[in-house]
Each structure stands twice: as structure tokens, then as C-alpha cells.
Scaffold this active site. Structure first.
Site, PDB file in Angstrom:
ATOM      1  N   ARG A  65       0.861  -1.189   0.000  1.00 39.62           N
ATOM      2  CA  ARG A  65       0.000   0.000   0.000  1.00 39.62           C
ATOM      3  C   ARG A  65       0.896   1.237   0.000  1.00 39.62           C
ATOM      4  NH1 ARG A  65      -2.050   0.933   4.305  1.00 39.62           N
ATOM      5  NH2 ARG A  65      -1.394  -0.783   5.618  1.00 39.62           N
TER       6      ARG A  65
ATOM      7  N   TYR B  95      -1.073  -3.739  -7.195  1.00 34.47           N
ATOM      8  CA  TYR B  95      -0.862  -4.481  -5.944  1.00 34.47           C
ATOM      9  C   TYR B  95      -2.164  -4.531  -5.133  1.00 34.47           C
ATOM     10  CZ  TYR B  95      -0.039  -5.417  -1.120  1.00 34.47           C
ATOM     11  OH  TYR B  95      -0.172  -5.948   0.131  1.00 34.47           O
TER      12      TYR B  95
ATOM     13  N   LYS C 225      -9.602  -2.187   1.865  1.00 35.19           N
ATOM     14  CA  LYS C 225      -9.269  -1.000   2.655  1.00 35.19           C
ATOM     15  C   LYS C 225     -10.024   0.232   2.151  1.00 35.19           C
ATOM     16  CE  LYS C 225      -6.155  -3.301   4.968  1.00 35.19           C
ATOM     17  NZ  LYS C 225      -6.417  -3.688   6.359  1.00 35.19           N
TER      18      LYS C 225
ATOM     19  N   HIS D  14     -11.039  -1.597  11.756  1.00 33.99           N
ATOM     20  CA  HIS D  14      -9.937  -2.458  11.323  1.00 33.99           C
ATOM     21  C   HIS D  14      -9.730  -3.529  12.393  1.00 33.99           C
ATOM     22  CE1 HIS D  14      -5.437  -2.560   9.912  1.00 33.99           C
ATOM     23  NE2 HIS D  14      -6.141  -3.522   9.366  1.00 33.99           N
TER      24      HIS D  14
ATOM     25  N   SER E 271      -0.186  -3.171  12.308  1.00 41.97           N
ATOM     26  CA  SER E 271       0.429  -4.291  11.604  1.00 41.97           C
ATOM     27  C   SER E 271       1.629  -4.821  12.383  1.00 41.97           C
ATOM     28  CB  SER E 271       0.827  -3.884  10.186  1.00 41.97           C
ATOM     29  OG  SER E 271       1.616  -2.748  10.246  1.00 41.97           O
TER      30      SER E 271
ATOM     31  N   CYS F 141       1.540  -7.217  14.632  1.00 41.41           N
ATOM     32  CA  CYS F 141       1.231  -7.552  16.024  1.00 41.41           C
ATOM     33  C   CYS F 141       0.514  -8.897  16.131  1.00 41.41           C
ATOM     34  CB  CYS F 141       0.397  -6.456  16.664  1.00 41.41           C
ATOM     35  SG  CYS F 141       1.316  -4.945  16.954  1.00 41.41           S
TER      36      CYS F 141
ATOM     37  N   ASP G  15      -9.742  -9.152   9.550  1.00 44.95           N
ATOM     38  CA  ASP G  15      -9.209  -7.813   9.239  1.00 44.95           C
ATOM     39  C   ASP G  15     -10.212  -6.681   9.449  1.00 44.95           C
ATOM     40  OD1 ASP G  15      -6.984  -6.250   8.346  1.00 44.95           O
ATOM     41  OD2 ASP G  15      -7.894  -6.065   6.358  1.00 44.95           O
TER      42      ASP G  15
ATOM     43  N   ARG H 165       1.757 -12.200  -0.438  1.00 42.31           N
ATOM     44  CA  ARG H 165       0.413 -12.447   0.091  1.00 42.31           C
ATOM     45  C   ARG H 165      -0.214 -13.720  -0.435  1.00 42.31           C
ATOM     46  NH1 ARG H 165      -1.934  -8.343   3.650  1.00 42.31           N
ATOM     47  NH2 ARG H 165      -0.326  -6.756   3.721  1.00 42.31           N
TER      48      ARG H 165
HETATM   49  C1  OXD Z   1      -3.054  -4.098   6.353  1.00 43.45           C
HETATM   50  C2  OXD Z   1      -3.578  -5.277   5.659  1.00 43.45           C
HETATM   51  O1  OXD Z   1      -2.093  -3.485   5.873  1.00 43.45           O
HETATM   52  O2  OXD Z   1      -4.512  -5.905   6.183  1.00 43.45           O
HETATM   53  O3  OXD Z   1      -3.612  -3.753   7.401  1.00 43.45           O
HETATM   54  O4  OXD Z   1      -3.078  -5.611   4.569  1.00 43.45           O
HETATM   55 MN    MN Z   2      -5.404  -4.855   7.804  1.00 41.61          MN
END
Ligand code: OXD
Ligand code: MN
Length: 589
Positions: A71, A199, A208, A228, A250, A252, A279, A373
Site C-alpha cells: 500500500r 498491488y 481497505k 480495522h 500491523s 502484532c 481484518d 500475500r
Molecule cells: C493491512 C492489511 O495493511 O490488512 O492492514 O493488509
Molecule cells: Mn489490515
């Protein structure tokens, strides 16, 4: 041929096609026959590679451009009329100016290409809580990923009928030019425009862009919340299932927590953990006045490196069929995939994520990109909740915030009440690790893990949280904070984490049902050490006491950091949060 008579949809597509000038327009009806033809086309053009169909049935590999692997927060914009409404944590440009700029980039960008029209639903189609979107894209990869991540096809258009209430999304990979890459949201127009990227996080617009940035703004207008957060069901030996939603920045362990495997003692006693979502949670007030959460997605877009049989067997199992892998290493010996942390046997004869020959037994380069991913159907997950497809979602007993703090935050604490819980979420922070670029140990504030995902002014967002608390009153979920990452003086993690986190979640659930006591501290309620079950771990009671301790001096420092962070928001900072901070400072003395 178009699949709808909806005028608002048809007019918009005409306008977008006139600008992008595709050779043809193909509507995605969601049929297996159409999807399969697209998979074959993508394999024929080299856009995707078909993997070993005995070991990984229905699985494919894709590589993005080397400059297009994550991102791009610095190129992500919230374009509302007033700059103040985007707030200090978002990039902003005036809508007219941005529309004009984008027009230049999109004009003719689909020449020689096909424009695919993807009708998709966030949530169960036909559910009163679902919301619909249409994504126009010039990428088959996007079509096939959207088909995993959301519910797509004719059924969505049938449910939308002739309503103009849908989110418009235009994606063109254009030239994948990083200098002209833009991920833009117009929350006042329910519109998303993404250009020059291919991407996932930038182009799977349901995730998102819609389900967090646009939906957070819709939720504020309509009285609900887009968060989130993972959603988890915890079934106790009596067979009761209690639900929580949890937000973490992220790195964690969010996906691991969402698919947690209970420790042996708990499994033997009959505990089960169910994943509703990994997510995103859309949270609404149910008919009973409680908060209900649903996962608007249909699949997982998970980080591959580090996923293995031990860290997250459920995630790994989810990727064994009908999955698209992006930017992982390709093992040529058996036509499968590999990534760092999968196992200790990197392939010798492989292609790395950049498309170059790679020998994992000798190379010092990584085989898979750190942000490589898997896009996997949620129904593949062995612990997917029986409520995953429930149109009304699941009732929340707890909301959990967390971060990565070496010393400051105890293993777990409970907020005094909803408003104090909102304060705790607003001050959420993580310390940077050696894994990320930049200095180690720097505190990054990431309120509710929404910093890159809130589609409006974060100060207004906090006020919305406070207002939601007023609406639900004493039926509100209890709010907690956890920290799995406390370290000893040598920097080693003290708490075992992973499945053992259930020991902490058990206490959290008991607190929600008045089944456990707590001790009051300056920052909130912490468990009595004896109330966390350590049986089967090598954590001693003294170590646990250490994990639960609150160091007032560190917290005084942290309060300063919170005050500095709050100062960015000027008079958008809710008075209530300022009061909560002052009350904390007073309790710390
Ligand atoms: C993030 C994802 O970056 O879920 O939070 O990809
Ligand atoms: Mn996420």
C-alpha cells in the site's frame, strides 16, 4: 452485454468507458464458467501461473511489478470539500482538482484492453447490513482476487435493483507508474479511484478503500462503525460462544489471533475458537440494543512470510486450495510455492518474487517479498465460524485494543468504562521493531489501528465512538487493551503468545460476564495474578505479576506522548478525551 437496467450504474460506466477507452467491456456474472475462462486467459498471457494441481488444486501464482508491492500511504488521498474534514492524519486535495488530475491519468488508459465490470457485495448479499460496490478494472488478476475477497456477480446487481446506492470504484493499472500512482477516495461521492498500481491493497477496492475508508465515513453519517478489527468467537466447555472484536497495528499477530489454536489443556477441556473475520468488522446496533459485528469480506488477504504449521496452521490450511499467491517464491521442482518462515527447506531450484532464478540454499536475497500475500477463500479456514454467513453478524461482549510495547503496557487491562476505553483506543501505539525501516523503539501512535484507514477527521471519528457508546449505554461491550510483547531486560519476550493468548482472552470474557475480579490501577483494571490460568506454560506466578505491573514513571512519559499527539487535532479533539487524559495524569500523580 450489460447485466442490469440500473440507470445510475449504466450512466456511470458509460462515462468511465468514454474516458478510459477500453476495446471492450465484460460484465462479471460470477459464474464458474466465466471465471474459469478468465483464469485460462491469465495463464495463457503469463499474468498468472498454474501451480501443482495435485498439491495445490485451484491455486495460482502472480508477480507484481517490483516497484508495486505494498500500500502507498503517501499517495492515498481523502478528497472531501473541506480540508478540515479529512483531518491532520490524511492526505487531502480539493475534489475538483483531484478529479481533473485523475482524468489526465485515466484518459485512454484502457486502450487495447478489456474493462471488467465487477458487481460485488460487502457482507451477505441481500442482508440489510450489506453494502454494494461496482469495481471497473483492466486487470484479470483484480477480477479473480475480488472473486475470492468479496461476493461477486449477477446476484449483487439483482439485490441492488435500480437503487443508486452503491460505491463506485474505478481501477486502471495504466502503466504501473509509481510517480503517477494515486489511491483516491471521495467519501462525499461514495467514489474510489485507483490508478497506476496492480498491488492488492491498492486495487482490491472492496477492502481497505471501501470497507474501511469509505465505510467509516458512511458509518458516521448512518450511525454505525467500520473498524480495522478481527472478529473471534470463543466457545467455552459449556458450549457458550462469546464474541470479541480486536484492533492491532500491523506486525502484532492479528491473523494469528484471529485463527488461534487453544493450548492442549483448553482443547482437552472442550474449548474452541472460531474465526469470524481477520481484518475488518462492520459494527452496528442490533435489535436488542447491543453492538453486533459482521465481517464484510469473503476471503483472507494474508501476509505469507512467517505463516507456517506452527505459527498459524489454520491460515496455512486456508491456502491449500483455490488460492492466489502474490510475490512468493516459485519452487520449480514440484511447481509449488515457498516463503521465508514456511519451513526450514528453502527450494534450491526456484524463481524469486522478482522473477529471477533463485537458490534458497545459498542465496542471501529473500525468495518471497516480505509483504507477499495469499488470497484465500474464508470458507477454507478449518476454524471458520458457523456464524460467518450470518446476515446479522455476532453480538460483541468485548472490544480489544493492542500494540507492541516492550515495557509500558501490561499483558492486559480493562478500561474503567466505554469513554475511558475510547481514550485507550485513541492512544494505541506500537514501538517499531528492527524488522521495519527506521529507528528501533520509536513509539508510533495508531489510534484504533485506523491511522491509514479512517476516511475522515480522526477527531470526529473519536467523537463518533463516544456517541456510539451513548447509544448503546450499559449494553456496550467492555473495552480492553492487551500487549503480548513485553520484554525482559535482555529484550526477550516474556509471554509465550500465540495459542496461550487464550488464557488472557478467557479472563477478558469472564470480566464481561462478571465472573472474575480485578485490581484497580491508575490505567485501568488488571487481573489478579491467580486469575490467569498458567497451567501448561512455563510462566511463573512471579513472571505473570511482572507482566501485569504498571510502571507509573513510564506512564507519565506516555501521557506526555499522548498529549503531544492530541495537539495535532486542535479543537477537533473531543473534550471528553482531553478530560480522560487529565484524569489519567491525575491518577498517575
Ligand atoms: C493491512 C492489511 O495493511 O490488512 O492492514 O493488509
Ligand atoms: Mn489490515
Amino acid at each position: 452485454m450489460s447485466l442490469t437496467k440500473n440507470k445510475a450504474v449504466l450512466n456511470w460506466i458509460d462515462e468511465m468507458a468514454a474516458m478510459t477507452q477500453p476495446d471492450q467491456i465484460v460484465w462479471i456474472d460470477g459464474s464458474e464458467a466465466q471465471l474459469d475462462a478468465l483464469r485460462k486467459e491469465a495463464v495463457a498471457t503469463g499474468e498468472m501461473e498454474l501451480l501443482n494441481q495435485e498439491k495445490l488444486p485451484g491455486c495460482y501464482l502472480h508477480r507484481t511489478a517490483v516497484n508495486d508491492v505494498a500500500r502507498v500511504e503517501d499517495r492515498t488521498f481523502i478528497c472531501c470539500k473541506n480540508k478540515e474534514d479529512a483531518g491532520p492524519t490524511n492526505n487531502w486535495m480539493a475534489p475538483d482538482e483531484m478529479y481533473a488530475k485523475l482524468k489526465g491519468l485515466y484518459t485512454g488508459s484502457m486502450k487495447g484492453r478489456t474493462m471488467y465490470v465487477i458487481p460485488y457485495s460487502m457482507g451477505v448479499v441481500g442482508s440489510p447490513f450489506a453494502k454494494y460496490g461496482i469495481e471497473l478494472t483492466d486487470s484479470i488478476y483484480v477480477v479473480l482476487n475480488m472473486n475470492i475477497m468479496t461476493r461477486v456477480g449477477q446476484k449483487v446487481l439483482d439485490a441492488l435493483g435500480d437503487s443508486p446506492d452503491y460505491v463506485k470504484g474505478l481501477h486502471s493499472k495504466a502503466n504501473v507508474d509509481p510517480e503517477n500512482r494515486y489511491i483516491v477516495h471521495f467519501p462525499e461521492d461514495n467514489t474510489i479511484m485507483s490508478v497506476n498500481s496492480a498491488y492488492g491493497g491498492n486495487v482490491l477496492l472492496g477492502k481497505k478503500c471501501f470497507a474501511l475508508r469509505i465505510a467509516s465515513a458512511q458509518g458516521r453519517r448512518e450511525g454505525w462503525m467500520a473498524e480495522h478489527m478481527l472478529i473471534l468467537g470463543i466457545q467455552n466447555p459449556q458450549g457458550e460462544v462469546r464474541y470479541l472484536a480486536a484492533a492491532f497495528p500491523s506486525a502484532c499477530g492479528k491473523t494469528n489471533l484471529a485463527m488461534l489454536i487453544p493450548p492442549k489443556k483448553y482443547l482437552d477441556a472442550g474449548w474452541k475458537v472460531w474465526c469470524v473475520g481477520d481484518d475488518i468488522a462492520w459494527i452496528r446496533v442490533g435489535e436488542d440494543g447491543r453492538l453486533w459485528a459482521m465481517n464484510p469480506e469473503y476471503g483472507f488477504f494474508g501476509v505469507a512470510p512467517g505463516t507456517n504449521e506452527k505459527s498459524n496452521p489454520n491460515a496455512l490450511a486456508s491456502t491449500r486450495k483455490n488460492t492466489i499467491f502474490t510475490n512468493v517464491a516459485h519452487n520449480l521442482d514440484d511447481n509449488t510455492v515457498w516463503w521465508e518462515g514456511l519451513d526450514k527447506n528453502p527450494p534450491k531450484n526456484a524463481i524469486d518474487w522478482k522473477g529471477n532464478p533463485w537458490d534458497g540454499t545459498t542465496s542471501t536475497e529473500k525468495g518471497a517479498h516480505p509483504n507477499s500475500r495469499f488470497t484465500a477463500p474464508a470458507i477454507n479456514c478449518p476454524c471458520i465460524s458457523p456464524e460467518f454467513e450470518s446476515p446479522k453478524g455476532v453480538p460483541l461482549s468485548a472490544i480489544v485494543f493492542g500494540g507492541r510495547r516492550a515495557k509500558t503496557a501490561p499483558l492486559v487491562y480493562q478500561s474503567f468504562d466505554w469513554d475511558h476505553g475510547v481514550f485507550v483506543g485513541s492512544a494505541m501505539a506500537s514501538e517499531t521493531t528492527a524488522a521495519a525501516a527506521g529507528a528501533v523503539g520509536v513509539v508510533r501512535r495508531d489510534p484504533m489501528a485506523m491511522l491509514p484507514f479512517c476516511g475522515y477527521n480522526m477527531g470526529d471519528y473519536w467523537q463518533h465512538w463516544l456517541d456510539m457508546g451513548k447509544t448503546v449505554g450499559d449494553k456496550a461491550p467492555k473495552i480492553f487493551n492487551v500487549n503480548w510483547f513485553r520484554t525482559d531486560d535482555e529484550g526477550h519476550f516474556i509471554w509465550p503468545g500465540f495459542g496461550d493468548n487464550l488464557r488472557v482472552l478467557e479472563w477478558i470474557m469472564k470480566r464481561c460476564f462478571n465472573e472474575a475480579e480485578a485490581e484497580e490501577t491508575a490505567i485501568g483494571y488488571v487481573p489478579k495474578a491467580a486469575d490467569i490460568d498458567l497451567d501448561g506454560t512455563d510462566v511463573s506466578l512471579d513472571t505473570l505479576k511482572e507482566l501485569l505491573s504498571v510502571d507509573k514513571e513510564l506512564w507519565k512519559e506516555d501521557a506526555k506522548g499522548i498529549r503531544e499527539f492530541y495537539s495535532k487535532f486542535g479543537d477537533k479533539l473531543p473534550a471528553k478525551l482531553d478530560e480522560e487524559l487529565k484524569a489519567l495524569e491525575q491518577r498517575l500523580g
